[in-house]
Motif scaffolding. Structure first.
Motif, mmCIF file in Angstrom:
data_model
loop_
_atom_site.group_PDB
_atom_site.id
_atom_site.type_symbol
_atom_site.label_atom_id
_atom_site.label_comp_id
_atom_site.label_asym_id
_atom_site.label_seq_id
_atom_site.Cartn_x
_atom_site.Cartn_y
_atom_site.Cartn_z
ATOM 1 N N GLY A 283 0.814 -1.212 0.000
ATOM 2 C CA GLY A 283 0.000 0.000 0.000
ATOM 3 C C GLY A 283 0.847 1.260 0.000
ATOM 4 O O GLY A 283 0.517 2.253 -0.674
ATOM 5 N N ALA A 284 1.955 1.244 0.752
ATOM 6 C CA ALA A 284 2.850 2.401 0.789
ATOM 7 C C ALA A 284 3.495 2.631 -0.578
ATOM 8 O O ALA A 284 3.633 3.784 -1.030
ATOM 9 C CB ALA A 284 3.921 2.206 1.861
ATOM 10 N N LEU A 285 3.885 1.567 -1.246
ATOM 11 C CA LEU A 285 4.464 1.696 -2.589
ATOM 12 C C LEU A 285 3.448 2.299 -3.559
ATOM 13 O O LEU A 285 3.772 3.206 -4.337
ATOM 14 C CB LEU A 285 4.934 0.328 -3.089
ATOM 15 C CG LEU A 285 6.174 -0.258 -2.409
ATOM 16 C CD1 LEU A 285 6.378 -1.706 -2.846
ATOM 17 C CD2 LEU A 285 7.412 0.563 -2.744
ATOM 18 N N LEU A 286 2.207 1.806 -3.510
ATOM 19 C CA LEU A 286 1.176 2.323 -4.405
ATOM 20 C C LEU A 286 0.858 3.782 -4.077
ATOM 21 O O LEU A 286 0.703 4.616 -4.982
ATOM 22 C CB LEU A 286 -0.084 1.466 -4.291
ATOM 23 C CG LEU A 286 -1.283 1.909 -5.147
ATOM 24 C CD1 LEU A 286 -0.922 1.952 -6.628
ATOM 25 C CD2 LEU A 286 -2.484 0.980 -4.902
ATOM 26 N N GLY A 287 0.786 4.101 -2.792
ATOM 27 C CA GLY A 287 0.470 5.470 -2.388
ATOM 28 C C GLY A 287 1.521 6.465 -2.852
ATOM 29 O O GLY A 287 1.192 7.540 -3.375
ATOM 30 N N THR A 288 2.800 6.123 -2.667
ATOM 31 C CA THR A 288 3.863 7.037 -3.103
ATOM 32 C C THR A 288 3.902 7.156 -4.621
ATOM 33 O O THR A 288 4.187 8.226 -5.166
ATOM 34 C CB THR A 288 5.238 6.573 -2.583
ATOM 35 O OG1 THR A 288 5.472 5.205 -2.980
ATOM 36 C CG2 THR A 288 5.303 6.662 -1.063
ATOM 37 N N LEU A 289 3.592 6.049 -5.326
ATOM 38 C CA LEU A 289 3.576 6.088 -6.794
ATOM 39 C C LEU A 289 2.464 7.014 -7.290
ATOM 40 O O LEU A 289 2.678 7.825 -8.209
ATOM 41 C CB LEU A 289 3.376 4.678 -7.343
ATOM 42 C CG LEU A 289 3.415 4.529 -8.872
ATOM 43 C CD1 LEU A 289 4.780 4.928 -9.420
ATOM 44 C CD2 LEU A 289 3.070 3.102 -9.274
ATOM 45 N N PHE A 368 11.402 10.431 -4.439
ATOM 46 C CA PHE A 368 12.161 10.264 -3.198
ATOM 47 C C PHE A 368 11.417 9.343 -2.231
ATOM 48 O O PHE A 368 11.991 8.390 -1.688
ATOM 49 C CB PHE A 368 12.391 11.632 -2.556
ATOM 50 C CG PHE A 368 13.082 11.585 -1.212
ATOM 51 C CD1 PHE A 368 14.460 11.448 -1.133
ATOM 52 C CD2 PHE A 368 12.347 11.672 -0.030
ATOM 53 C CE1 PHE A 368 15.101 11.404 0.105
ATOM 54 C CE2 PHE A 368 12.974 11.630 1.205
ATOM 55 C CZ PHE A 368 14.357 11.495 1.275
ATOM 56 N N LEU A 369 10.132 9.596 -2.036
ATOM 57 C CA LEU A 369 9.336 8.759 -1.132
ATOM 58 C C LEU A 369 9.218 7.336 -1.662
ATOM 59 O O LEU A 369 9.238 6.371 -0.882
ATOM 60 C CB LEU A 369 7.946 9.366 -0.942
ATOM 61 C CG LEU A 369 7.872 10.731 -0.241
ATOM 62 C CD1 LEU A 369 6.432 11.219 -0.182
ATOM 63 C CD2 LEU A 369 8.470 10.660 1.163
ATOM 64 N N VAL A 371 11.412 5.687 -3.512
ATOM 65 C CA VAL A 371 12.685 5.000 -3.281
ATOM 66 C C VAL A 371 12.799 4.569 -1.814
ATOM 67 O O VAL A 371 13.222 3.440 -1.516
ATOM 68 C CB VAL A 371 13.873 5.906 -3.680
ATOM 69 C CG1 VAL A 371 15.191 5.329 -3.188
ATOM 70 C CG2 VAL A 371 13.905 6.087 -5.191
ATOM 71 N N VAL A 372 12.412 5.459 -0.907
ATOM 72 C CA VAL A 372 12.467 5.098 0.520
ATOM 73 C C VAL A 372 11.524 3.939 0.801
ATOM 74 O O VAL A 372 11.862 2.999 1.543
ATOM 75 C CB VAL A 372 12.122 6.310 1.411
ATOM 76 C CG1 VAL A 372 12.113 5.896 2.885
ATOM 77 C CG2 VAL A 372 13.127 7.431 1.202
ATOM 78 N N ALA A 373 10.321 3.950 0.205
ATOM 79 C CA ALA A 373 9.368 2.858 0.397
ATOM 80 C C ALA A 373 9.909 1.539 -0.160
ATOM 81 O O ALA A 373 9.706 0.466 0.427
ATOM 82 C CB ALA A 373 8.033 3.204 -0.258
ATOM 83 N N LEU A 374 10.602 1.612 -1.302
ATOM 84 C CA LEU A 374 11.220 0.398 -1.866
ATOM 85 C C LEU A 374 12.309 -0.137 -0.945
ATOM 86 O O LEU A 374 12.408 -1.358 -0.723
ATOM 87 C CB LEU A 374 11.802 0.717 -3.244
ATOM 88 C CG LEU A 374 10.796 0.853 -4.398
ATOM 89 C CD1 LEU A 374 11.466 1.467 -5.623
ATOM 90 C CD2 LEU A 374 10.188 -0.509 -4.733
ATOM 91 N N LEU A 375 13.151 0.749 -0.420
ATOM 92 C CA LEU A 375 14.201 0.323 0.515
ATOM 93 C C LEU A 375 13.584 -0.272 1.785
ATOM 94 O O LEU A 375 14.086 -1.266 2.321
ATOM 95 C CB LEU A 375 15.093 1.510 0.872
ATOM 96 C CG LEU A 375 15.980 2.046 -0.250
ATOM 97 C CD1 LEU A 375 16.663 3.344 0.195
ATOM 98 C CD2 LEU A 375 17.023 1.011 -0.648
ATOM 99 N N LEU A 376 12.495 0.324 2.252
ATOM 100 C CA LEU A 376 11.796 -0.188 3.426
ATOM 101 C C LEU A 376 11.273 -1.597 3.167
ATOM 102 O O LEU A 376 11.458 -2.507 3.996
ATOM 103 C CB LEU A 376 10.633 0.752 3.774
ATOM 104 C CG LEU A 376 9.748 0.373 4.964
ATOM 105 C CD1 LEU A 376 10.514 0.508 6.267
ATOM 106 C CD2 LEU A 376 8.499 1.253 4.989
ATOM 107 N N THR A 377 10.656 -1.791 2.019
ATOM 108 C CA THR A 377 10.112 -3.105 1.665
ATOM 109 C C THR A 377 11.231 -4.138 1.535
ATOM 110 O O THR A 377 11.108 -5.272 2.012
ATOM 111 C CB THR A 377 9.327 -3.015 0.348
ATOM 112 O OG1 THR A 377 8.302 -2.023 0.487
ATOM 113 C CG2 THR A 377 8.693 -4.345 -0.005
ATOM 114 N N GLY A 378 12.329 -3.759 0.896
ATOM 115 C CA GLY A 378 13.451 -4.681 0.749
ATOM 116 C C GLY A 378 14.086 -5.047 2.073
ATOM 117 O O GLY A 378 14.446 -6.213 2.309
#
Length: 393
Positions: A283-289, A368-369, A371-378
């Motif tokens: 959800g965070a990835l979709l929201g930032t996208l 920016f958000l 990328v941070v969400a992707l790093l968080l997920t990883g």
């Protein structure tokens, strides 16, 4: 692990403590114009107060595991809450600005220890649903602080009365912690008589999984605060959205964090915490996208609301998973480290995006958000695959 069924008295005090932890956070923002007038301060003087408080917070939260092992959670909560009460009561009578700056260090020490101590206790003794609701209570306190201070000022009273009211409530809570201090000891302590020994901070820091946990909280807090602090400027300065509408949507974002924690407390009774976290990461990835692409204003703003709802369960749910991930001897240290990392992440990524915006513009906030969400997920995926500390050592 200790049983997660707690007496109603301690559960009620835990809720009250999380509300009280949020109360002071909103006071100074509302009181600042009156404070400036009282002490004849420049606009940027607030930075000294914030910096002093942050230093105290980081010191106490980082070392909370060792302090908890020596004092036990009952005494830690009593003394920390008393320190917070004394600092707020001191604000209400401070004759000079530098006295308030000095007291803010004490406020930070108290708040950091309460935050880490309560989160450690909650992780070990409450189920994930209750932990989410405890953090929703923090949001209730954070929302109540500005209302208290604004009511005092609008009634024509001094800003000092606002700090006096909240300081008195903290003193009352400290008295409650002192009265119940023996009941807070873990079930594993002999006859409940004393604090449990834990690993040294260096031993915990030697574990790669501890560093992964800290990175996770660094990224989470950075994502939450970078979005919250910069999205209003993005909407008004870069996208031409009316200031009133933008402020409403920022309020929706912050409000969704509290609402999301209430809802997630219900959801975790039906699905596992790990599955909930994976859904929230998506959800965070979709929201930032959606916020970045800005296909339509409504889609972008819906992405902001989705981001808030998705972030809501992460902090309390990750705290709740810490004992199973780290084992009993490393839990207290790790919770303290995680909270310290969260504070650093919020400060670093909010400031870091400011530098990025200077060079690339405010529209860089979306990528920016993301990328941070992707790093968080990883990082979460790596942590899920890391071996858990199932043994006591």
């Amino acid at each position: 692990m200790a049983m997660r069924s707690r007496p109603a008295l301690l559960t009620g005090l835990a809720y009250a403590a999380f509300i009280s932890l949020g109360l002071p956070d909103g006071l100074t923002g509302v009181a600042w114009p009156s404070l400036r007038a009282t002490f004849d301060l420049p606009l940027d003087a607030l930075g000294a107060l914030v910096t002093s408080s942050t230093v105290g917070y980081l010191l106490s939260s980082f070392s909370s595991g060792r302090v908890l092992a020596r004092l036990g959670v009952g005494w830690l909560l009593t003394l920390s809450c008393l320190a917070t009460a004394l600092s707020l009561l001191g604000y209400s009578a401070a004759p000079q600005w530098m006295v308030m700056v000095g007291l803010s260090l004490l406020a930070g020490l108290g708040a950091g220890a309460i935050d880490a101590g309560l989160n450690t206790y909650a992780a070990e003794h409450f189920d994930p649903r209750t932990v989410n609701w405890l953090h929703a209570s923090y949001g209730l306190g954070a929302a109540s602080g500005p209302l208290i201070m604004s009511s005092v000022i609008n009634a024509g009273a001094s800003w000092r009365l606002g700090y006096l009211i909240v300081g008195a409530s903290q003193a009352l809570l400290a008295a409650c912690f002192a009265w119940t201090r023996r009941r807070w000891h873990t079930d594993s302590s002999p006859e409940g008589a004393g604090p449990r020994a834990g690993a040294s901070m260096l031993n915990t820091l030697a574990l790669p999984i501890a560093w992964l946990s800290m990175l996770l909280f660094f990224l989470y807090s950075g994502l939450e605060f970078a979005a919250g602090q910069w999205v209003y400027t993005l909407l008004t300065a870069a996208r031409g959205i009316d200031a009133v509408a933008a402020s409403i949507w920022v309020s929706v974002y912050w409000g969704s964090l509290t609402v999301g924690r209430v809802l997630s407390g219900m959801i975790v009774a039906r699905i596992s915490v790990e599955r909930l976290l994976r859904l929230c990461m998506g959800g965070a990835l979709l929201g930032t996208l959606l916020l970045w692409l800005n296909l339509t204003p409504w889609l972008a703003l819906s992405g902001l609301a989705l981001l808030g709802l998705s972030l809501a369960p992460m902090f309390p749910s990750l705290i709740a998973l810490t004992p199973a991930r780290m084992g009993p001897l490393h839990t207290a240290n790790t919770v303290g480290f995680q909270i310290t990392a969260a504070m650093l992440g919020g400060a670093a990524l909010v400031s870091g995006f400011g530098l990025i915006a200077e060079r690339f513009g405010l529209e860089a906030l979306g990528p920016f958000l993301l990328v941070v969400a992707l790093l968080l997920t990883g990082t979460f995926a790596l942590l899920e695959r890391a071996p858990r500390r199932t043994t006591p050592g």
